[in-house]
Design a protein around this motif. Sequence first.
Motif, PDB file in Angstrom:
ATOM      1  N   GLY A 272       7.508  28.203 -21.858  1.00 32.15           N
ATOM      2  CA  GLY A 272       7.084  29.335 -22.671  1.00 32.15           C
ATOM      3  C   GLY A 272       6.220  28.957 -23.850  1.00 32.15           C
ATOM      4  N   LEU A 273       6.377  27.770 -24.398  1.00 36.05           N
ATOM      5  CA  LEU A 273       5.588  27.366 -25.564  1.00 36.05           C
ATOM      6  C   LEU A 273       4.186  26.950 -25.137  1.00 36.05           C
ATOM      7  CD1 LEU A 273       8.063  25.328 -27.817  1.00 36.05           C
ATOM      8  CD2 LEU A 273       7.411  27.730 -27.958  1.00 36.05           C
TER       9      LEU A 273
ATOM     10  N   VAL B 139      11.900  28.715 -33.954  1.00 34.62           N
ATOM     11  CA  VAL B 139      11.113  29.491 -32.993  1.00 34.62           C
ATOM     12  C   VAL B 139      11.008  30.972 -33.317  1.00 34.62           C
ATOM     13  CG1 VAL B 139      11.675  27.861 -31.146  1.00 34.62           C
ATOM     14  CG2 VAL B 139      13.118  29.876 -31.471  1.00 34.62           C
TER      15      VAL B 139
ATOM     16  N   GLU C  90       2.433  34.747 -31.597  1.00 37.41           N
ATOM     17  CA  GLU C  90       2.323  35.002 -30.164  1.00 37.41           C
ATOM     18  C   GLU C  90       1.412  34.012 -29.468  1.00 37.41           C
ATOM     19  OE1 GLU C  90       1.251  39.025 -29.395  1.00 37.41           O
ATOM     20  OE2 GLU C  90       3.012  39.871 -30.407  1.00 37.41           O
TER      21      GLU C  90
ATOM     22  N   LEU D 143       4.095  31.335 -28.852  1.00 32.79           N
ATOM     23  CA  LEU D 143       5.229  31.828 -28.073  1.00 32.79           C
ATOM     24  C   LEU D 143       4.943  33.272 -27.665  1.00 32.79           C
ATOM     25  CD1 LEU D 143       8.056  31.433 -26.911  1.00 32.79           C
ATOM     26  CD2 LEU D 143       9.001  32.132 -29.132  1.00 32.79           C
TER      27      LEU D 143
ATOM     28  N   TYR E  92       8.350  35.469 -23.425  1.00 35.64           N
ATOM     29  CA  TYR E  92       9.234  34.309 -23.444  1.00 35.64           C
ATOM     30  C   TYR E  92      10.184  34.292 -24.647  1.00 35.64           C
ATOM     31  CZ  TYR E  92       6.376  32.061 -19.807  1.00 35.64           C
ATOM     32  OH  TYR E  92       5.727  31.768 -18.630  1.00 35.64           O
ATOM     33  N   ARG E  93       9.912  35.124 -25.644  1.00 34.61           N
ATOM     34  CA  ARG E  93      10.653  35.001 -26.899  1.00 34.61           C
ATOM     35  C   ARG E  93      12.173  35.129 -26.712  1.00 34.61           C
ATOM     36  NH1 ARG E  93       9.204  34.668 -32.008  1.00 34.61           N
ATOM     37  NH2 ARG E  93       7.028  35.097 -31.488  1.00 34.61           N
TER      38      ARG E  93
ATOM     39  N   VAL F 292      13.455  31.857 -25.050  1.00 33.16           N
ATOM     40  CA  VAL F 292      13.337  30.661 -25.889  1.00 33.16           C
ATOM     41  C   VAL F 292      14.320  30.721 -27.056  1.00 33.16           C
ATOM     42  CG1 VAL F 292      11.809  29.389 -27.440  1.00 33.16           C
ATOM     43  CG2 VAL F 292      10.965  30.193 -25.221  1.00 33.16           C
ATOM     44  N   GLU F 293      14.476  31.894 -27.670  1.00 35.15           N
ATOM     45  CA  GLU F 293      15.405  32.019 -28.786  1.00 35.15           C
ATOM     46  C   GLU F 293      16.849  31.826 -28.317  1.00 35.15           C
ATOM     47  OE1 GLU F 293      14.762  35.641 -30.881  1.00 35.15           O
ATOM     48  OE2 GLU F 293      12.889  34.952 -31.818  1.00 35.15           O
TER      49      GLU F 293
END
Length: 994
Positions: free
Chosen positions: A561-562, A769, A774, A777, A781-782, A785-786
């Motif tokens: 995602g990053l 994160v 945007e 990230l 995906y946020r 990922v979080e």
Amino acid sequence: MIEWSRRFADSLLWALTDMAGGNSQRFCDVMAPDRDSDGRNTLLILGDGSYGSILEGRGLKGLPADSMPSLIEGMTEAITNLLGTGTIVTVDFERDPDGALEAFRANAGYARESARIHGLDLSDLFEERERLMAGKTVKEHTFLGIWTPRPTDKREREVMLKSLEGDRKKAPPGLREFIRANDVLRARHESSVRAFIAEAETRGYDARPVTAHEALAISRRALFPHITPADWRPFLLGDPVRGSIGLRGRLADLIAPSIAAQVVPGELVRVDGGVWADGRHYRVMGMRIGPTQTEPFSRLIARAGRLPLRIRLRLAGGGLEHALGLKRALAQALGPVSATNRQITAAAKALREWVERDHGFVADLRVLFATWGATPEEAESRAAQLRTLVSSWGSGSARPEASDRLARPARALARMVPAFSSQVESWAIPAPINEAVWMLPWSRPVSPWGTGTIDLRTEDGRLYPLDPASRIQTARVTLGFAPMRMGKSLFSNGRILSFILQPGQERLPRVLIVDSGWSSSGLIRLLQDAAPPEKRGQFQHYRVQMDPARFAINPFDLPLGLRAPLGQQRQFVINLITTLCTPLDAKTPPGPVVGFVEALVDAAYHHYGPTSHPRLYYPGVCPDVDTALTVVASDAVPQTWWEAADSLFDAGQIALARQAQAQAMPLLQEVAGLARDPQINSLYAQGATPSGESVPNYIFRTITESLRSLPILTVATRFDPQGARVLALDLGDVTIPSNNPRDHRQAAIMYLLARQMGAAAFYSRQEDVKNLPETILPPRYRPYVEAAAREMERDLKEIIYDEFHRTGGHAGVRSQVLVDIREGPKYNVGVALFSQRPDDFDDSMRNLATTTLVFGAGEGDDVDRMQSLFKFSDAAIAAIKRMRKPDSDGSHVFGRFVTQFGTYEAKLRYTRGPTEIWALSTTPADNAVMKMVAAALGATEARRRLALQYPGGTVENEVERRLRALMDRGIEADAGAASGQVLAQIAEEVIARA
């Protein structure tokens, strides 16, 4: 004549004591608790209105040789000040070998419970530890009592009594002890206790107040251990009422039962010159004659062995007055010609002269000893040992002497517990205060942790728990070193196992082990065998090869995602490339290189990002990805690998999305090409290395040359140990132990890559994160990922680098390790480095270390270097020099632990039985035998049989013996083949023998 006079003196002294007696409960002087100024009920009120406090004397933080002179000086002054005001100081020491199993189980129970929570069947190891440590350790504690009496000054006493007179007359009988308490006396007592604790802390001694509940529970357990539950707690004034309490005609019973009735639930019965209580036969004796020249308490313990022992020492003022008073009494009774009288006269004269000359203080010292047994015969046998032990404690013309001719042994025994009384039923010995203080148990070492999953012990058997995931240290940074064959690898494996079994963790901790050899394979096999089938994938071990098909790793990889690296990832890539660009004859790259590498890394991520020059998607590279895309993206085939990853992620195909994103990342050879891009290298085109080569050309050349010997860096990542929470990477086949600079650099690179393989995700927090733009990230995906960052942040994590000397001091790997160390506390990550020499670590690492472990000294100047680099004291160096190779008592460990409570140092033992040694076997030969036997019998039975047949935990000596026998018989064979045949033969014998 002398014996008769001594008996007469005994009778005369006892005639002057309090002859009141009765049942055992009447021996208790403590009547009620009271709260201190902090609101804790650490104060005890005695029947006469005086105050007491009990402190747990946890022990000495440093080595006795370093700490004792200062401690004795400070505590002599502190105790003298107390005694001068009429305060009494008591010291209660108990050493119980029979209680060792109970004490060990109380500590080891946390690891057992963690194993149960994680589904790990390690029962055979736990049971062996209990059997072993029950015979190697003792249950031991020390408690100090400070007892402040009511004022003796007539005017002060009258003021106090007047202020209390009216209230006392109105009070019910059961509450009068509270009315007697006075705020002034309480304040004076608290001030004395706080000053004493502060002085002890300043001098390196750990003393902490215990509550009235704790003190009384300890006292009851000392007298009635078998009928007192482990969680027993007295019901005291101020406690919430539990159930209904009968009135029985006294108002006090509505509030709380008497303390005496709770602490003494049975009788202390005098039997055959001793005392019987709760299944134990006690022998109690008092010290009648003190030593001419005192010895430290540690000498007494060193000679005690496994003798059960309880000692109470009482210090009060008036020692000189007592000596002179005794002289006058005996002079009248015996006359001036008595030899005993002449001795007492001479002793009294010497004491007076010492007081006048040196302004000394003479204490009234009284000492009681007790031992016990299950039968009268065992108790009497141990009493004889105790008399001999006491007589050896000191030197000079008069030896110490203990006598059991006590008028009331039951009362004497009852008053040998911390929170019962300030009195001691023994003979008074006038003692110079400095010598009396020297006799107290100050030198007992103490661990900063009350409990810990690593069970170390002192040479004389005191348990010294170590917590590998400590919260009382600012960081978890461990350095350990020793020459080969000193037990370092076994301890490291045991430490990792203890870390995994850390209490309070709902999920397994995350662990990365980077090793060069077989050391960690036994640990992983143990964990796999102990886990249920569905959890065995959480424990993985790999012997890394230079094979791109299995172990390809791209250092530019990003978490799914990053679009750009966070700080830790970026720094790792920079450290790796600078290591690749370091000349073979140097530890750091040329000066201009580092700045250019930083710019190059940023440019590479931007160049291959989704909005610049993304790598195009081609079918056939990842067949599984292709198949999935035909389903989830049949309408719009992705053009780039970034788009492929997005489509798979949207469809919930997380593992495949990760594979697709891996194909989108820049490769090192591509980054090397970017170094020549004019748009990137314009700022550095004029710069040059010391050889005159331009920086861009130097970067391109050195990376390209390095990749020829590192093919696993030339393709997208394929190594993905999904599901592993404990991962061990053996670099033995890709790092060569030599003095060749090229091998040193390759080892440094491989250690960096191993860190990336197993710990890249460790350094992730939700805070890092949640505010990312945007462009880094994307919104889709946020949440993922979080959530992943939240989970990772909760987990306990550890990175262990073994054989760290193989990195050869290269700046890139050292820089990365230092980053991990400094950032570790923020991410709940600990770092442990194990090596062979003290100079294998940088100054910064030594300065940041919170735990330093030494397993032995090397040859030559190693000891001097150790002292210079780690600033060890002469006493520490002397202790380390005495350390030898492991034996049946285990390996030696010198530990330094930096905590928020100060720095602790101790020379310790790490003891493990044959079953655990086999389970954690660290040599190729032992591993081979263990594998063959386990394949036939199962892991648990294999460990049991190998432990029985080879209790030393290794077959190496047997293998050597058999190979030598072959040579002696003239049988020639290939060394490797012969060794393999011998190992197979040994395994077959173990399997065949029940």
